[in-house]
Write a protein that holds these residues in place. Structure first.
Motif, PDB file in Angstrom:
ATOM      1  N   TYR A 104       0.811  -1.213   0.000  1.00  0.00           N
ATOM      2  CA  TYR A 104       0.000   0.000   0.000  1.00  0.00           C
ATOM      3  C   TYR A 104       0.850   1.272   0.000  1.00  0.00           C
ATOM      4  O   TYR A 104       0.490   2.260  -0.635  1.00  0.00           O
ATOM      5  CB  TYR A 104      -0.950  -0.016   1.204  1.00  0.00           C
ATOM      6  CG  TYR A 104      -1.973  -1.125   1.131  1.00  0.00           C
ATOM      7  CD1 TYR A 104      -3.094  -1.017   0.311  1.00  0.00           C
ATOM      8  CD2 TYR A 104      -1.813  -2.303   1.868  1.00  0.00           C
ATOM      9  CE1 TYR A 104      -4.025  -2.045   0.236  1.00  0.00           C
ATOM     10  CE2 TYR A 104      -2.746  -3.331   1.796  1.00  0.00           C
ATOM     11  CZ  TYR A 104      -3.839  -3.189   0.981  1.00  0.00           C
ATOM     12  OH  TYR A 104      -4.756  -4.204   0.886  1.00  0.00           O
ATOM     13  N   GLN A 155       1.914   2.176  -3.399  1.00  0.00           N
ATOM     14  CA  GLN A 155       0.844   2.764  -4.210  1.00  0.00           C
ATOM     15  C   GLN A 155       0.877   4.280  -4.126  1.00  0.00           C
ATOM     16  O   GLN A 155       0.810   4.975  -5.141  1.00  0.00           O
ATOM     17  CB  GLN A 155      -0.516   2.252  -3.736  1.00  0.00           C
ATOM     18  CG  GLN A 155      -0.789   0.796  -4.030  1.00  0.00           C
ATOM     19  CD  GLN A 155      -2.102   0.355  -3.415  1.00  0.00           C
ATOM     20  OE1 GLN A 155      -2.317   0.500  -2.219  1.00  0.00           O
ATOM     21  NE2 GLN A 155      -2.986  -0.178  -4.229  1.00  0.00           N
ATOM     22  N   THR A 193      -8.337   2.006  -7.973  1.00  0.00           N
ATOM     23  CA  THR A 193      -7.308   1.405  -7.117  1.00  0.00           C
ATOM     24  C   THR A 193      -7.614  -0.064  -6.864  1.00  0.00           C
ATOM     25  O   THR A 193      -6.719  -0.923  -6.928  1.00  0.00           O
ATOM     26  CB  THR A 193      -7.227   2.159  -5.779  1.00  0.00           C
ATOM     27  OG1 THR A 193      -6.857   3.527  -6.027  1.00  0.00           O
ATOM     28  CG2 THR A 193      -6.193   1.517  -4.859  1.00  0.00           C
ATOM     29  N   GLN A 247      -5.295  -3.203  -8.051  1.00  0.00           N
ATOM     30  CA  GLN A 247      -4.802  -4.233  -7.140  1.00  0.00           C
ATOM     31  C   GLN A 247      -5.098  -5.628  -7.680  1.00  0.00           C
ATOM     32  O   GLN A 247      -4.256  -6.526  -7.637  1.00  0.00           O
ATOM     33  CB  GLN A 247      -5.439  -4.056  -5.762  1.00  0.00           C
ATOM     34  CG  GLN A 247      -4.948  -2.838  -5.009  1.00  0.00           C
ATOM     35  CD  GLN A 247      -5.661  -2.658  -3.681  1.00  0.00           C
ATOM     36  OE1 GLN A 247      -6.764  -3.144  -3.480  1.00  0.00           O
ATOM     37  NE2 GLN A 247      -5.030  -1.955  -2.767  1.00  0.00           N
ATOM     38  N   CYS A 258       0.116  -2.615  -6.446  1.00  0.00           N
ATOM     39  CA  CYS A 258       1.465  -3.158  -6.290  1.00  0.00           C
ATOM     40  C   CYS A 258       1.352  -4.480  -5.539  1.00  0.00           C
ATOM     41  O   CYS A 258       0.832  -4.512  -4.422  1.00  0.00           O
ATOM     42  CB  CYS A 258       2.353  -2.203  -5.501  1.00  0.00           C
ATOM     43  SG  CYS A 258       2.501  -0.547  -6.203  1.00  0.00           S
ATOM     44  N   TRP A 314       3.622  -4.119 -10.805  1.00  0.00           N
ATOM     45  CA  TRP A 314       3.149  -2.744 -10.720  1.00  0.00           C
ATOM     46  C   TRP A 314       2.088  -2.490 -11.782  1.00  0.00           C
ATOM     47  O   TRP A 314       2.252  -2.871 -12.939  1.00  0.00           O
ATOM     48  CB  TRP A 314       4.299  -1.766 -10.939  1.00  0.00           C
ATOM     49  CG  TRP A 314       5.541  -2.021 -10.150  1.00  0.00           C
ATOM     50  CD1 TRP A 314       6.546  -2.905 -10.457  1.00  0.00           C
ATOM     51  CD2 TRP A 314       5.935  -1.392  -8.924  1.00  0.00           C
ATOM     52  NE1 TRP A 314       7.533  -2.861  -9.512  1.00  0.00           N
ATOM     53  CE2 TRP A 314       7.194  -1.940  -8.551  1.00  0.00           C
ATOM     54  CE3 TRP A 314       5.349  -0.419  -8.114  1.00  0.00           C
ATOM     55  CZ2 TRP A 314       7.861  -1.538  -7.408  1.00  0.00           C
ATOM     56  CZ3 TRP A 314       6.029  -0.016  -6.972  1.00  0.00           C
ATOM     57  CH2 TRP A 314       7.264  -0.570  -6.622  1.00  0.00           C
TER      58      TRP A 314
END
Length: 271
Positions: free
Chosen positions: A153, A156, A182, A186, A251, A260
């Motif tokens: 996190y 990110q 987001t 992920q 990430c 990534w």
């Protein structure tokens, strides 16, 4: 402006290819005797030349070898090449076994013969059975490989910050973090373990949603990932596209390797 946006969408996909390195091979006819009992897989590969590099490590996907576009290589969960087949034979097998599916807007799609599987998964399963490995060995290998994985996190936030710094240099407005993008990023970062491609395991693409996507999987730091993206015309174009307003970053780390993902979107009114 929307006309310009539509024109720009065609340029949003960029991805760093991975190098698949071969080791000493032995002929496919020396696979374990158990492979001969797999009638389905024997039939799938009958008449085609298959190179086996590893008898016991499960394959989880198949992809083109960047050093030779005429070869498709079977890869393990940790990116080890465990086998290979020519691109021509790969295409011939696809044509022979594909299931024709009608698309909603006309036309057809050559789907894998097993529902719920991508071509990458189907080929990996068949190659595993061809070598005498048990059914489900691909799924087990992926699950075991994922055990030590985690989302990063903090990284990110670093990627978002570095992205906006690059945009600031060009006088562009900063991107705002979007929670839905987001979450998707992920998921995409974890999906890269199965298929290092813009084509998702279910056969769809992020670009089909009207988004832009950058993927990378060799850098070990946010600055390293950004340096690689900014050094690539396609990735850089996404980062500096003026009309993007939102971003999501994913990430995912497994065994010291980091995947990534950046996902970009226009203003919500565009959709």
């Amino acid at each position: 402006m929307k006309g310009n946006i539509i024109r720009k969408v065609a340029a949003v996909i960029a991805c760093v290819s991975m190098l698949c390195c071969a080791t000493t091979a032995y002929a496919s006819d020396t696979v374990t005797p158990a492979a001969a009992t797999s009638a389905a897989s024997t039939k799938i590969f009958e008449g085609y030349s298959v190179t086996v590099l590893d008898k016991t490590t499960p394959a989880v996907t198949i992809m083109g070898r960047t050093t030779d576009r005429n070869v498709m290589c079977f890869l393990s969960a940790n990116d080890k090449e465990v086998g290979a087949i020519s691109h021509n034979d790969y295409n011939a097998i696809v044509q022979k076994n594909r299931k024709v599916v009608n698309l909603p807007n006309g036309g057809t799609y050559g789907a894998p013969p097993v529902d719920g599987k991508s071509w990458e998964e189907w080929f990996a399963d068949e190659f595993n059975e061809y070598r005498g490995l048990s059914a489900g060995s691909r799924e087990k290998a992926v699950d075991e490989f994922n055990t030590n994985g985690k989302f990063l996190y903090d990284y990110q936030n670093d990627i978002v910050s570095l992205t906006n710094k690059e945009r600031e240099k060009e006088g562009l407005p900063e991107l705002t973090v979007d929670s839905e993008l987001t979450e998707l990023a992920q998921v995409r970062a974890k999906e890269l373990l199965v298929s290092e491609s813009h084509v998702r395991p279910d056969g769809t693409r992020v670009i089909d949603l009207g988004y832009g996507e950058n993927c990378h999987y060799t850098a070990t730091t946010p600055s390293g990932a950004m340096q690689n993206w900014m050094g690539s015309a396609g990735h850089k174009r996404n980062i500096l596209l003026e009309d993007y307003t939102r971003i999501g970053v994913g990430c995912y780390s497994v065994g010291g390797r980091i995947y990534w993902v950046q996902i970009f979107a226009f203003d919500e009114s565009w959709y």
